[in-house]
Design a protein around this motif. Structure first.
Motif, short mmCIF file in Angstrom:
data_model
loop_
_atom_site.label_atom_id
_atom_site.label_comp_id
_atom_site.label_asym_id
_atom_site.label_seq_id
_atom_site.Cartn_x
_atom_site.Cartn_y
_atom_site.Cartn_z
N TYR A 95 54.21 -1.00 2.14
CA TYR A 95 53.70 -1.55 3.40
C TYR A 95 54.52 -1.02 4.58
O TYR A 95 55.65 -0.56 4.40
CB TYR A 95 53.80 -3.08 3.38
CG TYR A 95 52.93 -3.73 2.34
CD1 TYR A 95 51.68 -4.24 2.70
CD2 TYR A 95 53.33 -3.83 1.02
CE1 TYR A 95 50.86 -4.85 1.75
CE2 TYR A 95 52.51 -4.43 0.06
CZ TYR A 95 51.28 -4.93 0.43
OH TYR A 95 50.47 -5.51 -0.50
N ALA A 96 53.94 -1.12 5.77
CA ALA A 96 54.72 -0.83 6.98
C ALA A 96 55.81 -1.90 7.11
O ALA A 96 55.68 -2.99 6.55
CB ALA A 96 53.81 -0.83 8.19
N SER B 55 48.48 1.44 12.19
CA SER B 55 48.82 2.00 10.88
C SER B 55 47.81 3.06 10.49
O SER B 55 46.63 2.95 10.78
CB SER B 55 48.75 0.91 9.81
OG SER B 55 49.74 -0.05 10.03
N PHE B 56 48.30 4.10 9.83
CA PHE B 56 47.39 4.96 9.08
C PHE B 56 47.91 4.97 7.66
O PHE B 56 49.03 4.53 7.39
CB PHE B 56 47.28 6.36 9.71
CG PHE B 56 48.51 7.20 9.58
CD1 PHE B 56 48.67 8.09 8.51
CD2 PHE B 56 49.53 7.14 10.52
CE1 PHE B 56 49.80 8.87 8.40
CE2 PHE B 56 50.67 7.93 10.41
CZ PHE B 56 50.81 8.79 9.34
N PHE B 57 47.06 5.43 6.74
CA PHE B 57 47.41 5.30 5.33
C PHE B 57 47.42 6.65 4.63
O PHE B 57 46.63 7.53 4.97
CB PHE B 57 46.40 4.38 4.63
CG PHE B 57 46.21 3.05 5.32
CD1 PHE B 57 47.30 2.24 5.60
CD2 PHE B 57 44.95 2.62 5.70
CE1 PHE B 57 47.14 1.02 6.24
CE2 PHE B 57 44.78 1.40 6.35
CZ PHE B 57 45.87 0.60 6.61
N THR B 58 48.31 6.78 3.66
CA THR B 58 48.20 7.89 2.72
C THR B 58 47.93 7.27 1.35
O THR B 58 48.45 6.20 1.03
CB THR B 58 49.48 8.74 2.67
OG1 THR B 58 50.61 7.88 2.45
CG2 THR B 58 49.70 9.49 3.97
N VAL B 59 47.06 7.93 0.58
CA VAL B 59 46.67 7.35 -0.72
C VAL B 59 46.81 8.39 -1.82
O VAL B 59 46.78 9.59 -1.56
CB VAL B 59 45.21 6.84 -0.69
CG1 VAL B 59 45.04 5.72 0.32
CG2 VAL B 59 44.23 7.97 -0.40
N GLY B 60 46.95 7.92 -3.02
CA GLY B 60 47.04 8.81 -4.18
C GLY B 60 47.47 8.03 -5.40
O GLY B 60 47.71 6.82 -5.32
N THR C 30 53.50 3.81 10.35
CA THR C 30 53.36 3.24 11.69
C THR C 30 53.40 4.34 12.74
O THR C 30 54.29 5.18 12.71
CB THR C 30 54.53 2.28 11.95
OG1 THR C 30 54.58 1.36 10.87
CG2 THR C 30 54.34 1.53 13.25
N THR C 31 52.45 4.29 13.65
CA THR C 31 52.54 5.15 14.84
C THR C 31 52.15 4.31 16.05
O THR C 31 51.56 3.25 15.90
CB THR C 31 51.54 6.33 14.83
OG1 THR C 31 50.23 5.81 14.61
CG2 THR C 31 51.90 7.35 13.80
N ARG C 32 52.44 4.85 17.22
CA ARG C 32 51.92 4.19 18.41
C ARG C 32 50.41 4.43 18.42
O ARG C 32 49.91 5.38 17.81
CB ARG C 32 52.58 4.74 19.67
CG ARG C 32 52.38 6.21 19.85
CD ARG C 32 52.94 6.75 21.15
NE ARG C 32 52.45 8.11 21.32
CZ ARG C 32 51.32 8.43 21.95
NH1 ARG C 32 50.57 7.50 22.51
NH2 ARG C 32 50.91 9.68 22.02
#
Ligand SMILES: Nc1nc2c(ncn2[C@@H]2O[C@H](COP(=O)(O)OP(=O)(O)O)[C@@H](O)[C@H]2O)c(=O)[nH]1
Ligand SMILES: [Mg+2]
Length: 350
Positions: free
Chosen positions: A62-63, A268-273, A281-283
């Motif tokens: 999680y962030a 938030s953006f996500f990476t999956v695998g 987290t980004t602005r």
């Protein structure tokens, strides 16, 4: 991201901190003493849970947010000591705990319960402190002008800026309400002005108490701090039982954690695998290139393309292959503005 929990002595700061971090720091009075506790917390996000269910990865990440329980403010105009000021200046934003709960065993430093008064007192303390800092800076600028030693254009520019800050503060306007150019932002970033930071007020309610109606010019949330702390220390199963008994759908804390995330204009953006499902987290409005930099500077340096699928498309269609077949899989360049919830894979030459 670092959030400082502030408030009057005995308002419930440590109680809230314990609830947030599932710890049990003693909630004893430490009036007048400066004390800081840090804790790192996952940002709850049902989207990560859902993605984790789809990909069954080895790790789910999680962030994160860091909370600092900061004792030492008194809500008066005596001025804040250098040590405390330094700690406060390092925070990205504040969570201001305002006591609403009644308890004869817990004396209120002002002798009575009055959320509106307490909310105001703390804001005034922060504001006064900024005013002192701004006036000192203006004096220094004037001295420099008299001596004529430093760069005149810089001095003039700063004088204009700090005069504007002084005027706002004299009108009781917190500095977060002013607009700044990128250059001014940079100029002020090393200054740690307290009212430039975002603030979320948390009304700490007694168990069956209703939220008070206090007008604020920033976001607020009301929650029963002690109850939340008790829930946070139960096993997940017991917490569920306890919450359904009280008719609580979701701990108010989760809402508060998400609110503090919103407060700072983050997404938030996500990476999956198969190895890992992870929130980053980004602005808000960050580009694909900046977002790649969150993952690793090398990945940003070797940036070739971002493969992007929207969260809703992936969860509706079920697999990446299905997204490709339905034209929902996109290749984006460096300047693409990443959306909250995008699932991103960066193709990188490094
Ligand atoms: N009844 C009640 N007591 C609370 C609540 N929140 C905090 N307290 C009590 O108030 C006292 C001070 O709380 P603490 O979290 O240490 O306040 P701090 O000084 O702001 O860190 C402790 O005895 C807590 O148990 C609440 O929501 N209800
Ligand atoms: Mg405390």
């Amino acid at each position: 991201m670092k959030l400082g929990i502030i408030g009057l002595p005995q308002s419930g700061k440590t109680t809230l901190f314990n609830a947030l971090t599932r710890s049990n720091t003693p909630t004893t009075a430490s009036a007048g003493r400066i004390e800081v506790h840090n804790g790192v917390v996952d940002v709850p996000d049902p989207r990560i849970d859902k993605l984790s269910g789809m990909f069954k990865p080895k790790k789910t990440i999680y962030a994160k947010v860091t909370y600092a329980d900061i004792a030492g403010l008194e809500g008066n105009s005596k001025g804040i000591s250098g040590n405390l000021l330094n700690t406060l200046g390092q925070m990205d934003a504040f969570i201001h705990v305002v006591r609403c709960f009644e308890d004869d065993n817990v004396p209120h430093p002002a002798g009575s319960i009055d959320p509106a008064r307490d909310a105001e007192a703390m804001l005034t303390e922060l504001l006064l402190n900024d005013l002192i800092a701004v006036e000192r800076k203006l004096e220094r600028l004037m001295d420099e002008r008299k001596k004529g030693g430093t760069d005149k254009t810089i001095n003039e520019r700063q004088t204009v800026l700090f005069n504007r800050l002084q005027e706002a503060l004299n009108n009781n306007t917190p500095l977060r309400r002013l607009e700044y150019t990128a250059e001014e932002d940079k100029e002020l970033s090393s200054f740690g002005l307290l009212t430039r930071k975002q603030i979320l007020t948390v009304f700490n309610l007694g168990e069956a108490q209703k939220a008070p109606s206090v007008e604020l010019d920033h976001p607020s949330v009301a929650l029963p701090g002690k109850l939340e702390m008790e829930i946070s220390q139960l096993s997940p199963e017991d917490a569920q039982l306890f919450m359904s008994e009280y008719g609580i759908e979701e701990p108010a804390l989760n809402r508060m954690i998400r609110l503090s995330y919103d407060l700072l204009n983050l997404q938030s953006f996500f990476t999956v695998g198969e190895d890992e499902v992870r929130a980053w987290t980004t602005r808000r409005h960050a580009t694909a290139h900046e977002s790649a930099g969150e993952i690793h500077t090398d990945i940003a340096r070797g940036f070739v393309r971002a493969e992007v699928v929207a969260y809703d498309d992936l969860t509706a269609l079920g697999t990446m292959a299905e997204c490709k077949a339905k034209g929902k899989f996109r290749l984006e360049g460096k300047e693409y503005i990443v959306k909250d919830g995008d699932i991103v894979h960066i193709r990188s030459s490094l």
